[in-house]
Design a protein around this motif. Structure first.
Motif, short mmCIF file in Angstrom:
data_model
loop_
_atom_site.label_atom_id
_atom_site.label_comp_id
_atom_site.label_asym_id
_atom_site.label_seq_id
_atom_site.Cartn_x
_atom_site.Cartn_y
_atom_site.Cartn_z
N PRO A 125 5.52 -4.90 3.03
CA PRO A 125 6.04 -3.60 3.46
C PRO A 125 5.01 -2.50 3.25
CG PRO A 125 7.59 -4.73 1.99
CD PRO A 125 6.30 -5.49 1.94
N PHE A 126 5.13 -1.44 4.03
CA PHE A 126 4.20 -0.32 3.92
C PHE A 126 4.17 0.23 2.50
CE2 PHE A 126 3.43 4.30 4.05
CZ PHE A 126 2.15 4.30 4.57
N GLY A 127 5.32 0.27 1.84
CA GLY A 127 5.39 0.82 0.50
C GLY A 127 4.61 0.03 -0.53
N GLU A 128 4.22 -1.20 -0.19
CA GLU A 128 3.47 -2.03 -1.13
C GLU A 128 1.96 -2.03 -0.84
OE1 GLU A 128 5.10 -5.96 -1.28
OE2 GLU A 128 7.15 -5.26 -1.66
N VAL A 129 1.56 -1.36 0.22
CA VAL A 129 0.14 -1.40 0.60
C VAL A 129 -0.73 -0.72 -0.45
CG1 VAL A 129 -1.56 -0.67 2.31
CG2 VAL A 129 0.65 -1.58 3.06
N SER A 130 -0.30 0.41 -0.98
CA SER A 130 -1.12 1.10 -1.97
C SER A 130 -1.29 0.25 -3.22
CB SER A 130 -0.52 2.45 -2.32
OG SER A 130 0.77 2.31 -2.90
N GLY A 131 -0.24 -0.47 -3.62
CA GLY A 131 -0.36 -1.36 -4.77
C GLY A 131 -1.32 -2.50 -4.51
N PHE A 132 -1.28 -3.02 -3.28
CA PHE A 132 -2.22 -4.07 -2.89
C PHE A 132 -3.65 -3.56 -2.99
CE2 PHE A 132 -4.90 -6.02 0.36
CZ PHE A 132 -4.75 -7.37 0.09
#
Length: 240
Positions: A125-132
């Motif tokens: 999900p887009f919300g997990e991209v920064s964590g990735f």
């Protein structure tokens, strides 16, 4: 460049041509895309992609490269993905980790998961991209040189810069406007490997802050302002 995607019918170009003729303002995200409308439309705005700065904050501290550096890619994994370069790098750097996040749309890419140091995560999900992105040392934009990719302004490049990450990207019209050490460009698998190494070796807190500073000038708010100004110009021109 819609006709560059698999399965898109060629007649889409006819529809696009009609839309361009009827539009008061045409926006294009890449220079290649902007050229065609200029043949028939007096008002063309080159409006590149951007980044949501709130969704991609720069980490408080620059990630220290571990003994086993991690490089990663996030986005669709289709036939435009440079399988050859990524496979060559994973084989040449067996002590490094390679992480690919995105829906696998090509069997060549699926086969990469057989490499012991490469992991395909599937779509996130887009919300997990920064964590990735926070968990990698180098962000990759490994595209093949195709008509499709020559018309692409990679949005993930902006997101990586916002987080202070070095980016290694294929040299294409929309990536070659970025200078080192913001973005490291490559032309072939050997260059890809060399630039990944440089990106890790040269990464410093000072360069990370410069990447963030540059990204702040490429926000979606900035793009919205440019679009609103262009629309106001078109409106005033039509009244003249």
């Amino acid at each position: 460049l819609h006709v560059g995607f698999p399965g898109v019918p060629a007649r889409i170009e006819t529809v696009e041509a009609r839309l361009i003729r009827e539009a008061d303002l045409v926006c294009a995200t890449a220079g290649v895309l902007a050229e065609r409308p200029r043949e028939v439309s007096p008002q063309v705005l080159l409006l590149p992609n951007g980044v949501d700065l709130g969704a991609f904050p720069q980490p408080a501290a620059v990630r220290e490269a571990a003994e086993r550096p991690t490089v990663g890619y996030v986005g669709a994994l289709g036939p435009w993905f440079d399988v050859e370069a990524v496979e060559a790098a994973a084989r040449a750097l067996p002590g490094w980790r390679f992480r690919l996040a995105g829906e696998v749309e090509d069997p060549e890419i699926a086969a990469l998961a057989e490499l012991p140091n490469l992991e395909t995560l599937g779509e996130i999900p887009f919300g997990e991209v920064s964590g990735f992105l926070a968990g990698i040392d180098v962000a990759l934009v490994p595209f093949r040189d195709l008509p499709l990719t020559r018309a692409v302004d990679p949005v993930k490049l902006y997101e990586a810069l916002a987080m202070g990450l070095p980016v290694v990207a294929r040299r294409l019209p929309e990536t070659e406007r970025w200078a080192e050490p913001l973005v490291y460009l490559y032309d072939d698998p050997e260059g890809f490997i060399r630039q990944i190494r440089r990106a890790v070796d040269e990464h410093t807190p000072e360069i990370a802050r410069e990447r963030r500073r540059v990204a702040e000038g490429e926000s979606w708010d900035r793009r919205a302002t440019d679009l609103l100004e262009a629309l106001a110009y078109c409106r005033d021109s039509s009244r003249a």
